[in-house]
Design a protein around this motif. Sequence first.
Motif, mmCIF file in Angstrom:
data_model
loop_
_atom_site.group_PDB
_atom_site.id
_atom_site.type_symbol
_atom_site.label_atom_id
_atom_site.label_comp_id
_atom_site.label_asym_id
_atom_site.label_seq_id
_atom_site.Cartn_x
_atom_site.Cartn_y
_atom_site.Cartn_z
ATOM 1 N N PHE A 61 0.813 -1.195 0.150
ATOM 2 C CA PHE A 61 -0.139 0.142 -0.103
ATOM 3 C C PHE A 61 0.838 1.174 0.123
ATOM 4 O O PHE A 61 0.498 2.134 -0.973
ATOM 5 N N VAL A 62 1.928 1.125 0.785
ATOM 6 C CA VAL A 62 2.979 2.324 0.971
ATOM 7 C C VAL A 62 3.311 2.671 -0.395
ATOM 8 O O VAL A 62 3.358 4.033 -0.756
ATOM 9 N N GLU A 63 3.979 1.905 -0.983
ATOM 10 C CA GLU A 63 4.586 1.801 -2.340
ATOM 11 C C GLU A 63 3.501 2.304 -3.351
ATOM 12 O O GLU A 63 3.971 3.298 -4.289
ATOM 13 N N ALA A 64 2.309 1.865 -3.425
ATOM 14 C CA ALA A 64 1.413 2.113 -4.528
ATOM 15 C C ALA A 64 0.902 3.800 -4.338
ATOM 16 O O ALA A 64 0.845 4.585 -5.233
ATOM 17 N N TYR A 65 0.905 4.102 -2.893
ATOM 18 C CA TYR A 65 0.639 5.414 -2.526
ATOM 19 C C TYR A 65 1.417 6.379 -2.796
ATOM 20 O O TYR A 65 1.414 7.437 -3.405
ATOM 21 N N LYS A 66 2.820 6.027 -2.591
ATOM 22 C CA LYS A 66 3.770 6.965 -2.973
ATOM 23 C C LYS A 66 3.814 7.109 -4.373
ATOM 24 O O LYS A 66 4.249 8.451 -4.802
ATOM 25 N N LYS A 67 3.607 5.964 -5.256
ATOM 26 C CA LYS A 67 3.815 6.435 -6.682
ATOM 27 C C LYS A 67 2.707 6.913 -7.109
ATOM 28 O O LYS A 67 2.836 7.823 -8.125
ATOM 29 N N GLU A 68 1.462 7.072 -6.565
ATOM 30 C CA GLU A 68 0.301 7.885 -6.996
ATOM 31 C C GLU A 68 0.621 9.324 -6.677
ATOM 32 O O GLU A 68 0.081 10.255 -7.543
ATOM 33 N N TYR A 69 1.018 9.588 -5.360
ATOM 34 C CA TYR A 69 0.822 10.808 -4.739
ATOM 35 C C TYR A 69 2.133 11.503 -4.449
ATOM 36 O O TYR A 69 2.181 12.533 -4.179
ATOM 37 N N GLY A 70 3.189 10.849 -4.493
ATOM 38 C CA GLY A 70 4.621 11.375 -4.443
ATOM 39 C C GLY A 70 4.928 11.563 -2.718
ATOM 40 O O GLY A 70 5.952 12.335 -2.353
ATOM 41 N N GLN A 71 3.966 10.786 -1.907
ATOM 42 C CA GLN A 71 4.329 11.153 -0.580
ATOM 43 C C GLN A 71 4.047 9.826 0.192
ATOM 44 O O GLN A 71 3.002 9.045 -0.266
ATOM 45 N N PRO A 72 4.372 9.481 1.506
ATOM 46 C CA PRO A 72 3.923 8.329 2.043
ATOM 47 C C PRO A 72 2.515 8.548 2.552
ATOM 48 O O PRO A 72 2.136 9.699 2.686
ATOM 49 N N PRO A 73 1.520 7.664 2.812
ATOM 50 C CA PRO A 73 0.194 7.596 3.257
ATOM 51 C C PRO A 73 0.275 8.118 4.903
ATOM 52 O O PRO A 73 0.943 7.633 5.581
ATOM 53 N N ASP A 74 -0.882 8.746 5.236
ATOM 54 C CA ASP A 74 -1.043 8.742 6.970
ATOM 55 C C ASP A 74 -2.171 7.504 7.234
ATOM 56 O O ASP A 74 -2.579 7.101 6.198
ATOM 57 N N SER A 75 -2.779 7.695 8.273
ATOM 58 C CA SER A 75 -3.530 6.553 8.554
ATOM 59 C C SER A 75 -5.014 6.701 8.181
ATOM 60 O O SER A 75 -5.550 5.771 7.826
ATOM 61 N N MET A 76 -5.307 8.174 7.971
ATOM 62 C CA MET A 76 -6.327 8.438 7.103
ATOM 63 C C MET A 76 -6.680 7.883 5.676
ATOM 64 O O MET A 76 -7.763 7.111 5.425
ATOM 65 N N ALA A 77 -5.312 7.944 5.037
ATOM 66 C CA ALA A 77 -5.579 7.414 3.734
ATOM 67 C C ALA A 77 -5.413 5.804 3.755
ATOM 68 O O ALA A 77 -6.231 5.336 2.923
ATOM 69 N N ALA A 78 -4.902 5.275 4.838
ATOM 70 C CA ALA A 78 -5.071 3.935 5.035
ATOM 71 C C ALA A 78 -6.458 3.600 5.029
ATOM 72 O O ALA A 78 -7.046 2.384 4.791
ATOM 73 N N MET A 79 -7.185 4.118 6.124
ATOM 74 C CA MET A 79 -8.633 3.833 6.316
ATOM 75 C C MET A 79 -9.362 4.191 5.274
ATOM 76 O O MET A 79 -10.424 3.327 4.796
ATOM 77 N N GLY A 80 -9.282 5.072 4.446
ATOM 78 C CA GLY A 80 -10.023 5.551 3.032
ATOM 79 C C GLY A 80 -9.853 4.112 2.145
ATOM 80 O O GLY A 80 -10.794 3.753 1.655
ATOM 81 N N TYR A 81 -8.635 3.682 2.204
ATOM 82 C CA TYR A 81 -8.147 2.572 1.123
ATOM 83 C C TYR A 81 -9.003 1.346 1.562
ATOM 84 O O TYR A 81 -9.601 0.404 1.024
ATOM 85 N N ASP A 82 -8.929 0.944 2.935
ATOM 86 C CA ASP A 82 -9.501 -0.106 3.439
ATOM 87 C C ASP A 82 -10.966 -0.248 3.257
ATOM 88 O O ASP A 82 -11.513 -1.248 3.155
ATOM 89 N N ALA A 83 -11.557 0.896 3.556
ATOM 90 C CA ALA A 83 -12.991 0.926 3.527
ATOM 91 C C ALA A 83 -13.611 0.617 2.233
ATOM 92 O O ALA A 83 -14.512 -0.003 1.810
ATOM 93 N N VAL A 84 -12.690 1.018 1.052
ATOM 94 C CA VAL A 84 -13.494 0.941 -0.278
ATOM 95 C C VAL A 84 -13.180 -0.619 -0.473
ATOM 96 O O VAL A 84 -14.142 -1.291 -1.068
ATOM 97 N N TYR A 85 -11.901 -1.491 -0.048
ATOM 98 C CA TYR A 85 -11.813 -2.670 -0.433
ATOM 99 C C TYR A 85 -12.692 -3.592 0.306
ATOM 100 O O TYR A 85 -13.153 -4.548 0.052
ATOM 101 N N LEU A 86 -13.026 -3.042 1.670
ATOM 102 C CA LEU A 86 -14.135 -3.771 2.364
ATOM 103 C C LEU A 86 -15.469 -3.773 1.986
ATOM 104 O O LEU A 86 -16.361 -4.664 1.462
ATOM 105 N N LEU A 87 -16.022 -2.789 1.445
ATOM 106 C CA LEU A 87 -17.017 -2.659 0.407
ATOM 107 C C LEU A 87 -17.019 -3.420 -0.595
ATOM 108 O O LEU A 87 -17.969 -4.317 -0.909
ATOM 109 N N VAL A 88 -16.198 -3.252 -1.415
ATOM 110 C CA VAL A 88 -16.033 -4.001 -2.698
ATOM 111 C C VAL A 88 -15.903 -5.486 -2.721
ATOM 112 O O VAL A 88 -16.370 -6.440 -3.298
ATOM 113 N N ASP A 89 -15.243 -6.074 -1.572
ATOM 114 C CA ASP A 89 -15.050 -7.391 -1.192
ATOM 115 C C ASP A 89 -16.706 -7.863 -0.904
ATOM 116 O O ASP A 89 -17.054 -8.819 -1.427
ATOM 117 N N ALA A 90 -17.405 -7.159 -0.418
ATOM 118 C CA ALA A 90 -18.830 -7.464 0.171
ATOM 119 C C ALA A 90 -19.486 -7.604 -1.312
ATOM 120 O O ALA A 90 -20.426 -8.545 -1.375
#
Length: 387
Positions: free
Chosen positions: A299-328
Amino acid sequence: MKVSSKNYYLILVLILMTGLLSGCTDSASKDIKIGMVYELTGNTASYGTSAADGAKLAFKEINANGGVLGKQIKIVTADNKGEPSESANAMTKLITQDRVIAVTGFTVSSCGIAGSAVAEDNKIPLVAAATVNPRVTVDEKTGKVKDYTFRACFIDSFQGTVSANFALNSLKKSNSAIMIDNSSDYSKGLAQIFKDVFTKGGGRVVAEEAYLQKDQDFKAILTKIKAQNPELIYLPGYYDDVGKIIKQARELGITAPILGGDAWDSPRLVELGGAQALNDTYFTNFYSVQDTNPASQAFVEAYKKEYGQPPDSMAAMGYDAVYLLVDAIKRANSEESAKIREALAATKDFKSVSGNMNLSSTHDAIRGVVIIEMKDGKQVYKETIKP
C-alpha cells in the motif's frame, strides 16, 4: 396543424423506439455507481482529503483489475464540509439523485452519525472509514445495531481502553487531567471511556476542563490544569485544536506527557504545535506507515507512486473502507443493497493494510490499535495493541 393518422402512428412508434433504446443503453451500462462522502473542506479537511486519496487509489486499482461484477466503478464524490447537516444532505443527494448502490466515507464521528441515519432510512449500505464513536453503528435511542451501517475502523471503547492502560502501565502515571472538546461527540465519548478505565485501574483524574472547536486561546484552561500538577494530560481532540493547545501548554511551563487519539494524525499537527513542544506526546492510531507487514508495504509503495508522498492513517482507512465494501459486493455477487448488507455482516479475515481483521456483531472492525510517539516532529511507531 392537422396530423394524419398514419403520421400520428409513425411518430408514436418513433417515441416508443427512442424510449426502448434508452432503456437498453442503461441496462447495458458498464458502470456501478458508488458514493464517496468526505470532509474535503472545513476544519477537518486534512482527514477527509487524505482518506479520499486513499479511497481513490483503491478504486483505481480495482478498476484496473477488472472492476467488480464485470463492471467498472464510477465514483460519485460529495463534500460534507465537516458538518453533520451537510453530511445528511450529501448522503441524500447521492442516494436519491445519483442513485448510488452503496457509500463509503466519513472521518468525523458526528458526520458519520448523520450520514448513517440517511443510509438506514434508504436501506443503502454505508462503510465508514474512520468514525470511532459507537453511535455510528448502534442507534443511541434503541441500542439496536444499525442494519446498513458498517465501519473499517475500531471504536472508542477499544481505543480509549488502550489509551488508559498505556497511561497506567507504560507511562506509569497515577493521575491525569482531561481536556474535552464539548462540541465533539468523538472527544466526549473517548474522554469518558478513558476516565472510566483509568480510574478503575487505580488512576485519579485531578482536573476536567472543556473547550470548543475553533477556540484560539486555551491559556485560562491550561492555567487551571497546571495548578493541579497532573502527571499526564489526556487530550482526545482534533489536530487543529490539539496543536495550539500543546504549544500553549508548553509556553506555560507544563511539561507533563500529553496523550490523545487518532484525530491527532495530520501533518498540520507539527505545523501548529511545533516539533519541540510535541516531544513527550503520544496518540493511539489506526495504522503506522512503519508497519512492516506485506500488505502495508504494498500500500505504501502504491500510494507513494500515485501521490509522491507516504500515506497517513486516514489514507489507509479510506483505502481499507473501499476494499471492504467491494469485497462484500463481490461475495454478494449482486448490486442489491440487501445482499451487499448481508455480505458485509458476514465479513471474516478481511486483509486490511494493518493485517487481517473481522467485523463484530455491531458492524465494527476488530483490529489492532497502534501507539505513536512524537519525536522531534516525527511520528515514531511504538507498538500495536491487538484486541
